[in-house]
Scaffold this motif. Structure first.
Motif, short mmCIF file in Angstrom:
data_model
loop_
_atom_site.label_atom_id
_atom_site.label_comp_id
_atom_site.label_asym_id
_atom_site.label_seq_id
_atom_site.Cartn_x
_atom_site.Cartn_y
_atom_site.Cartn_z
N MET A 1 -12.02 -16.00 4.27
CA MET A 1 -12.38 -14.93 5.21
C MET A 1 -13.60 -14.19 4.67
O MET A 1 -13.53 -13.51 3.65
N SER A 2 -14.74 -14.36 5.32
CA SER A 2 -16.00 -13.83 4.81
C SER A 2 -16.13 -12.33 5.08
O SER A 2 -15.76 -11.84 6.15
N VAL A 3 -16.69 -11.61 4.09
CA VAL A 3 -16.90 -10.16 4.20
C VAL A 3 -18.39 -9.86 4.08
O VAL A 3 -19.04 -10.22 3.10
N LEU A 4 -18.92 -9.18 5.08
CA LEU A 4 -20.31 -8.78 5.11
C LEU A 4 -20.40 -7.26 4.98
O LEU A 4 -19.78 -6.53 5.76
N ALA A 5 -21.13 -6.78 3.99
CA ALA A 5 -21.38 -5.35 3.86
C ALA A 5 -22.74 -5.04 4.46
O ALA A 5 -23.75 -5.67 4.10
N VAL A 6 -22.77 -4.10 5.40
CA VAL A 6 -24.01 -3.70 6.06
C VAL A 6 -24.33 -2.25 5.67
O VAL A 6 -23.46 -1.38 5.73
N ILE A 7 -25.57 -2.03 5.27
CA ILE A 7 -26.02 -0.70 4.87
C ILE A 7 -27.06 -0.23 5.89
O ILE A 7 -28.23 -0.61 5.83
N PRO A 8 -26.67 0.58 6.88
CA PRO A 8 -27.66 1.12 7.82
C PRO A 8 -28.61 2.06 7.09
O PRO A 8 -28.18 2.91 6.32
N ALA A 9 -29.91 1.88 7.33
CA ALA A 9 -30.91 2.69 6.63
C ALA A 9 -32.05 3.00 7.59
O ALA A 9 -32.93 2.17 7.81
N ALA A 62 -37.20 -5.82 -4.01
CA ALA A 62 -36.23 -5.49 -5.07
C ALA A 62 -35.17 -6.57 -5.24
O ALA A 62 -34.28 -6.44 -6.08
N GLY A 63 -35.27 -7.64 -4.44
CA GLY A 63 -34.33 -8.75 -4.57
C GLY A 63 -33.16 -8.71 -3.61
O GLY A 63 -32.25 -9.53 -3.70
N GLY A 64 -33.19 -7.77 -2.65
CA GLY A 64 -32.10 -7.65 -1.69
C GLY A 64 -32.43 -8.32 -0.38
O GLY A 64 -33.51 -8.88 -0.18
N GLU A 65 -31.48 -8.24 0.55
CA GLU A 65 -31.65 -8.82 1.88
C GLU A 65 -31.67 -7.68 2.89
O GLU A 65 -30.87 -6.75 2.82
N ALA A 66 -32.59 -7.78 3.86
CA ALA A 66 -32.70 -6.75 4.89
C ALA A 66 -33.00 -7.39 6.22
O ALA A 66 -33.58 -8.49 6.29
N VAL A 67 -32.61 -6.71 7.30
CA VAL A 67 -32.84 -7.22 8.64
C VAL A 67 -33.31 -6.07 9.52
O VAL A 67 -32.82 -4.94 9.41
N MET A 68 -34.30 -6.34 10.36
CA MET A 68 -34.76 -5.36 11.33
C MET A 68 -33.76 -5.29 12.48
O MET A 68 -33.32 -6.32 12.99
N THR A 69 -33.46 -4.07 12.90
CA THR A 69 -32.54 -3.86 14.02
C THR A 69 -33.22 -2.99 15.06
O THR A 69 -34.29 -2.42 14.83
N ASP A 70 -32.58 -2.88 16.22
CA ASP A 70 -33.15 -2.14 17.34
C ASP A 70 -33.35 -0.67 16.96
O ASP A 70 -32.41 -0.02 16.49
N GLU A 71 -34.54 -0.15 17.19
CA GLU A 71 -34.82 1.25 16.86
C GLU A 71 -34.02 2.21 17.73
O GLU A 71 -33.91 3.40 17.41
N ASN A 72 -33.44 1.71 18.82
CA ASN A 72 -32.67 2.56 19.73
C ASN A 72 -31.19 2.65 19.35
O ASN A 72 -30.42 3.30 20.07
N CYS A 73 -30.78 2.03 18.26
CA CYS A 73 -29.40 2.18 17.80
C CYS A 73 -29.13 3.67 17.55
O CYS A 73 -29.89 4.33 16.84
N ARG A 74 -28.03 4.17 18.11
CA ARG A 74 -27.77 5.61 18.04
C ARG A 74 -27.06 6.02 16.76
O ARG A 74 -27.06 7.21 16.40
N ASN A 75 -26.45 5.07 16.06
CA ASN A 75 -25.69 5.41 14.86
C ASN A 75 -25.54 4.18 13.99
O ASN A 75 -25.95 3.07 14.36
N GLY A 76 -24.91 4.38 12.83
CA GLY A 76 -24.73 3.28 11.90
C GLY A 76 -23.82 2.19 12.41
O GLY A 76 -23.98 1.02 12.06
N THR A 77 -22.85 2.54 13.26
CA THR A 77 -21.94 1.54 13.81
C THR A 77 -22.69 0.58 14.71
O THR A 77 -22.53 -0.65 14.61
N GLU A 78 -23.52 1.12 15.59
CA GLU A 78 -24.32 0.25 16.46
C GLU A 78 -25.29 -0.59 15.65
O GLU A 78 -25.51 -1.78 15.95
N ARG A 79 -25.86 -0.01 14.61
CA ARG A 79 -26.81 -0.76 13.78
C ARG A 79 -26.11 -1.88 13.02
O ARG A 79 -26.68 -2.96 12.82
N ALA A 80 -24.88 -1.62 12.58
CA ALA A 80 -24.12 -2.67 11.87
C ALA A 80 -23.84 -3.85 12.80
O ALA A 80 -23.96 -5.01 12.39
N LEU A 81 -23.45 -3.57 14.04
CA LEU A 81 -23.20 -4.65 15.00
C LEU A 81 -24.48 -5.39 15.32
O LEU A 81 -24.49 -6.64 15.39
#
Length: 259
Positions: A1-9, A62-81
């Motif tokens: 069961m895979s676990v993904l940690a998302v850090i909204p920034a 810095a050696g990490g992974e990042a992804v661009m998300t929609d600038e209209n995300c209203r909160n961290g929950t929407e950005r994580a999805l």
């Protein structure tokens, strides 16, 4: 069961523009949080979800992974999805780690991941810590003076959350007697279908009243499991302003690095 940690920034901040890239003891804040999440037991992948290419570039450098998300995300929950969908990840469990919490211990993240791994029917989990009497007393004074900082939670005998509040709950009819007070830690673990369900739901009355997004889940009958953990003597502090960043630096100098 895979676990993904998302850090909204998010780059934009009224009180602290560019906050994720702020240096704390020589290291970017978002990098600190990424390294902490990567050190957590049970986490298979960590990604920073942002609305700004500068953050993507800095995290990757810095050696990490990042992804661009929609600038209209209203909160961290929407950005994580949004991040989950853009990555086309098959993760069954998503841990939403606040990007402005550079002092959250990796074992707290791991406790949430492990709890969801071990309980496949559990839709959502979040950690809490018992407050020492002196800390509780200070929080009650702060709340009486109008502070909105800090959230408390009460739960039943199975550790299922009953309510979260910006007030200190439970109310003490007699000082220094009764049930302990537990402070909620703003970290959430979801099943992927639960995360989608939460984003699809409309804001709810109690959520809007307390400005606590987790109440949306409770008002719609989604159970939230409280994971009791502790900081093992470490200090907790989030960063909302440059002054907070200085405070965190002082804590790191005094207590040492987490990872």
């Amino acid at each position: 069961m895979s676990v993904l940690a998302v850090i909204p920034a998010r780059y934009g901040s009224t009180r602290f523009p560019g906050k994720p890239l702020a240096k704390i003891a020589g290291q970017m804040m978002v990098e600190r949080v990424w390294r902490i999440a990567a050190a957590a037991d049970g986490v298979d992948r960590v990604v920073v979800a942002t609305d700004d290419q500068r953050i993507v570039d800095a995290v990757q450098a810095a050696g990490g992974e990042a992804v661009m998300t929609d600038e209209n995300c209203r909160n961290g929950t929407e950005r994580a999805l949004d991040a989950l969908n853009r990555l086309e990840s098959d993760a069954e469990i998503i841990i939403n780690v606040q990007g402005d919490a550079p002092l959250i211990p990796p074992w707290v993240i791991g406790d949430v991941a492990t709890t969801l791994r071990d309980n496949p029917d559990m839709p959502m989990a979040t950690p809490a810590v018992a407050l020492p009497a002196d800390t509780e007393a200070r929080m009650r004074v702060d709340k009486a003076n109008g502070s909105a900082s800090g959230t408390t939670v009460v739960f039943d005998k199975t550790l299922r959350a009953m309510y979260f509040s910006k007030n200190v709950i439970p109310f003490r009819r007699k000082p220094e007697t009764g049930a302990p007070v537990y402070q909620h830690i703003g970290l959430y673990g979801y099943r992927r279908d639960t995360l989608q369900q939460l984003v699809d739901l409309e804001p709810t009355p109690l959520e809007l009243t307390e400005s606590l997004e987790q109440l949306r889940a409770m008002e719609n009958g989604i159970p939230i499991q409280v994971v009791l953990t502790d900081y093992r003597g470490r200090s907790a502090w989030s960063v909302d302003s440059p002054e907070d960043a200085t405070r965190v630096e002082d804590i790191i100098k005094r207590e040492g690095e987490l990872v």
